[in-house]
Scaffold this motif. Structure first.
Motif, PDB file in Angstrom:
ATOM      1  N   LEU A 132      -7.809  -4.230 -12.623  1.00 41.58           N
ATOM      2  CA  LEU A 132      -6.614  -4.736 -13.299  1.00 41.58           C
ATOM      3  C   LEU A 132      -5.469  -4.942 -12.304  1.00 41.58           C
ATOM      4  CD1 LEU A 132      -6.629  -2.586 -16.580  1.00 41.58           C
ATOM      5  CD2 LEU A 132      -7.165  -5.011 -16.361  1.00 41.58           C
ATOM      6  N   THR A 133      -5.314  -3.990 -11.388  1.00 43.31           N
ATOM      7  CA  THR A 133      -4.238  -4.094 -10.395  1.00 43.31           C
ATOM      8  C   THR A 133      -4.447  -5.290  -9.482  1.00 43.31           C
ATOM      9  OG1 THR A 133      -3.973  -1.682 -10.424  1.00 43.31           O
ATOM     10  CG2 THR A 133      -3.025  -2.870  -8.547  1.00 43.31           C
ATOM     11  N   MET A 134      -5.669  -5.458  -8.983  1.00 41.19           N
ATOM     12  CA  MET A 134      -5.956  -6.581  -8.092  1.00 41.19           C
ATOM     13  C   MET A 134      -5.847  -7.908  -8.833  1.00 41.19           C
ATOM     14  SD  MET A 134      -9.146  -4.932  -5.970  1.00 41.19           S
ATOM     15  CE  MET A 134      -9.477  -6.471  -5.092  1.00 41.19           C
ATOM     16  N   THR A 135      -6.288  -7.924 -10.091  1.00 42.69           N
ATOM     17  CA  THR A 135      -6.193  -9.149 -10.892  1.00 42.69           C
ATOM     18  C   THR A 135      -4.736  -9.558 -11.092  1.00 42.69           C
ATOM     19  OG1 THR A 135      -8.238  -8.630 -12.080  1.00 42.69           O
ATOM     20  CG2 THR A 135      -6.738 -10.173 -13.134  1.00 42.69           C
ATOM     21  N   ALA A 136      -3.890  -8.568 -11.421  1.00 38.54           N
ATOM     22  CA  ALA A 136      -2.467  -8.856 -11.598  1.00 38.54           C
ATOM     23  C   ALA A 136      -1.856  -9.330 -10.288  1.00 38.54           C
ATOM     24  CB  ALA A 136      -1.751  -7.615 -12.107  1.00 38.54           C
ATOM     25  N   ALA A 137      -2.216  -8.665  -9.189  1.00 33.40           N
ATOM     26  CA  ALA A 137      -1.660  -9.033  -7.886  1.00 33.40           C
ATOM     27  C   ALA A 137      -2.041 -10.455  -7.506  1.00 33.40           C
ATOM     28  CB  ALA A 137      -2.150  -8.053  -6.824  1.00 33.40           C
ATOM     29  N   GLY A 160       9.624   2.773   0.845  1.00 34.20           N
ATOM     30  CA  GLY A 160       9.300   1.427   0.365  1.00 34.20           C
ATOM     31  C   GLY A 160       9.942   1.117  -0.970  1.00 34.20           C
ATOM     32  N   LEU A 161       9.952   2.088  -1.888  1.00 30.62           N
ATOM     33  CA  LEU A 161      10.553   1.885  -3.201  1.00 30.62           C
ATOM     34  C   LEU A 161      12.055   1.634  -3.089  1.00 30.62           C
ATOM     35  CD1 LEU A 161       8.725   4.717  -5.204  1.00 30.62           C
ATOM     36  CD2 LEU A 161       8.302   2.250  -5.367  1.00 30.62           C
ATOM     37  N   ILE A 162      12.716   2.407  -2.240  1.00 34.31           N
ATOM     38  CA  ILE A 162      14.162   2.247  -2.058  1.00 34.31           C
ATOM     39  C   ILE A 162      14.474   0.917  -1.393  1.00 34.31           C
ATOM     40  CG2 ILE A 162      16.136   3.152  -0.753  1.00 34.31           C
ATOM     41  CD1 ILE A 162      14.935   5.981  -1.327  1.00 34.31           C
ATOM     42  N   ASP A 193       0.695   1.894  -9.515  1.00 36.10           N
ATOM     43  CA  ASP A 193       1.820   0.995  -9.781  1.00 36.10           C
ATOM     44  C   ASP A 193       2.673   0.791  -8.529  1.00 36.10           C
ATOM     45  OD1 ASP A 193       3.340  -0.703 -11.270  1.00 36.10           O
ATOM     46  OD2 ASP A 193       4.166   0.815 -12.607  1.00 36.10           O
ATOM     47  N   ALA A 194       3.676  -0.047  -8.650  1.00 35.79           N
ATOM     48  CA  ALA A 194       4.658  -0.371  -7.596  1.00 35.79           C
ATOM     49  C   ALA A 194       4.134  -1.375  -6.579  1.00 35.79           C
ATOM     50  CB  ALA A 194       5.158   0.887  -6.874  1.00 35.79           C
ATOM     51  N   ALA A 232       0.827  -1.216   0.000  1.00 36.79           N
ATOM     52  CA  ALA A 232       0.000   0.000   0.000  1.00 36.79           C
ATOM     53  C   ALA A 232       0.856   1.259   0.000  1.00 36.79           C
ATOM     54  CB  ALA A 232      -0.926  -0.008   1.214  1.00 36.79           C
ATOM     55  N   GLY A 233       1.904   1.260   0.829  1.00 38.07           N
ATOM     56  CA  GLY A 233       2.752   2.448   0.933  1.00 38.07           C
ATOM     57  C   GLY A 233       3.496   2.760  -0.340  1.00 38.07           C
ATOM     58  N   SER A 234       3.922   1.730  -1.081  1.00 37.41           N
ATOM     59  CA  SER A 234       4.633   1.955  -2.341  1.00 37.41           C
ATOM     60  C   SER A 234       3.688   2.438  -3.432  1.00 37.41           C
ATOM     61  CB  SER A 234       5.333   0.663  -2.796  1.00 37.41           C
ATOM     62  OG  SER A 234       6.300   0.250  -1.854  1.00 37.41           O
ATOM     63  N   MET A 235       2.431   2.067  -3.351  1.00 39.85           N
ATOM     64  CA  MET A 235       1.455   2.482  -4.361  1.00 39.85           C
ATOM     65  C   MET A 235       1.041   3.938  -4.195  1.00 39.85           C
ATOM     66  SD  MET A 235      -1.026  -0.892  -4.496  1.00 39.85           S
ATOM     67  CE  MET A 235      -2.166  -0.209  -5.728  1.00 39.85           C
TER      68      MET A 235
END
Length: 478
Positions: free
Chosen positions: A54-59, A338-340, A238-239, A19-22
């Motif tokens: 789409l995001t949840m489906t991919a996840a 989170g990204l780093i 994303d992320a 969640a934090g990266s998104m």
């Protein structure tokens, strides 16, 4: 030196990373561009719902791959297992050159931009070479990247607590903004007016002379406009896959990674849809570019596209602008942590396969791939300095979508070539749901290729440049 990564992150930690990266700055900005592109409350909400689907489906599909391969590197490892080293390198190359580092740079600059609301002196130009402009915001952006890299080098526990604290803070603040927006918005007729002709789509373009051109959209023109503008909401969502990069540090990863992917993407999807409803409850959808008030500008022409700040100012007046700036500072700082944290693990996994700088495969005394993190930090700072990160993100988003399609197609490949491999979690709705994701995303990519040939072509070029780099590196190591 430590020999292996330590499993110390639980389900809550993993979910906060998803969640934090998104949640960065996108949700507070991109709805303005979408409003200009389709000009319809119904289609705006529909596009955010479709993005969430789409995001949840991919996840949910990635959950199967994460369960099979609970090791550091995530998507890089999945692609290598299904397609081999070259394809995996091309993914890692694109992630390093523009996707991960480009997002880190952009999020850091967003943090600095909103810090300048409180400290306007950061906007003062120190050096203008024509190629790039140096100011206080540039140095602040680079400083935050270095600071967060340093903190994450001290151990995964530090990164975990930063992520938990900042993700919790921005979730509470976002829910507060949504609740206030919906409450105050229902006291007026703004929401009902925005949804009165909710399926009448119009594209609004500001002409060079300042006049406004409005074009009715229907049929293929509407499909093209919707397919092109959904890139805004997709980028904002994303992320989510970053949690797969740190699989080697998650407890019981075969269960916790699929669960965290589902929980994190669900939470963010709900927040994003509700935030857009709150915007539509507080601000008129349509407006004019030279309006003197936030209601006159509407969602379409919010100042600098800062629709979140405009919505907050309706409720709180001028203080709402400062409140929103503080919220975005919290959001972007936590997002970048989170990204780093996650990105360094991907480059560590590449180095272990001799597809990145060899030093990146080393762990420090805190069981952290320190050199991988510093390589990432250095290039992200260069992108901040270059001022080209915005263009790079545009190029990379298209390539990123293609790699998502490729990765989910890898589920089908691995089911065929490794039918007996243990799969603690199987992709939800296989084969229909993964195939539906690939079909929808491929359609979006085709629309983008037609609508924005230059930027999508440059995205493909960035990927293709990795091919000679791969073979040169391979020759040097033989």
């Amino acid at each position: 030196m430590a020999e292996q990564l330590k499993r110390s992150l639980g389900l809550l930690d993993a979910t906060s990373i998803v969640a934090g990266s998104m949640i960065g700055s996108g949700i507070f900005i991109v709805t303005s561009a979408m409003a200009r592109d389709v000009g319809s409350a119904g289609y705006i909400v529909l596009l955010w719902v479709l993005t969430g689907f789409l995001t949840m489906t991919a996840a949910l599909s990635y959950g199967e791959l994460a369960g099979m391969m609970p090791t550091a590197g995530g998507q890089f490892v999945y692609i290598q297992r299904a397609y081999g080293k070259l394809t995996a390198f091309l993914y890692g190359w694109t992630v390093f050159t523009v996707i991960q580092t480009g997002v880190i740079a952009a999020v850091a600059v967003a943090f600095a931009k909103y810090t300048a609301v409180f400290f306007p002196q950061l906007d003062e130009t120190l050096l203008d070479t024509g190629l790039f402009i140096l100011n206080g915001k540039t140095f602040l952006a680079m400083f935050t990247i270095v600071l967060l890299t340093f903190v994450n080098n001290r151990g995964v526990e530090n990164g975990k607590w930063i992520q938990l604290i900042f993700t919790s803070a921005k979730l509470v603040a976002l829910f507060g903004l949504i609740a206030c927006g919906l409450y105050f918005g229902t006291q007026t007729d703004v929401l009902s007016q925005n949804f009165e002709n909710m399926w009448e789509a119009k594209k609004s373009v500001v002409n060079p002379d300042g006049t406004l051109s409005i074009t009715d959209l229907s049929g293929f023109a509407l499909l093209g406009a919707a397919g092109a503008t959904i890139i805004n909401s997709l980028f904002s969502s994303d992320a989510w896959n970053n949690v797969t990069f740190i699989a080697a540090e998650i407890k019981d990863p075969k269960k916790n990674i699929p669960r965290s992917l589902f929980l994190g993407t669900t939470i963010v999807t709900v927040i994003y849809v509700l935030a857009n409803v709150a915007y539509l409850a507080l601000l008129p959808l349509s407006g004019v570019p030279d309006a003197q008030t936030v209601t006159g500008a509407g969602i379409q022409f919010a100042a600098e596209d800062r629709v979140g700040a405009a919505a907050a100012s309706v409720v709180l007046g001028n203080s709402g602008v400062f409140l929103m700036a503080a919220l975005i500072m919290i959001s972007t700082f936590g997002c970048n942590s989170g990204l780093i944290l996650a990105g360094g693990r991907l480059f560590y996994a590449m180095a272990k396969e001799r597809l990145f700088f060899n030093k990146a495969a080393e762990l420090n005394e805190n069981q952290v791939p320190a050199k991988a993190l510093w390589f990432q930090c250095l290039w992200a700072c260069v992108l901040c300095l270059s001022g080209k990160y915005g263009d790079l993100l545009t190029y990379a988003t298209f390539a990123s979508l293609l790699f998502y399609i490729l990765t989910i197609a890898g589920i089908f490949v691995l089911r065929r070539i490794e039918p007996h491999t243990e799969r603690p979690y199987k992709a939800f709705g296989y084969p229909v749901i993964p195939a539906l994701y690939m079909a929808c995303t491929l359609l979006i990519c085709i629309i983008l290729l037609v609508q924005d040939t230059l930027n999508t072509g440059l995205g493909l070029l960035i990927v293709a440049l990795g091919i000679p780099v791969y073979y040169v590196a391979k020759l040097n190591k033989e």
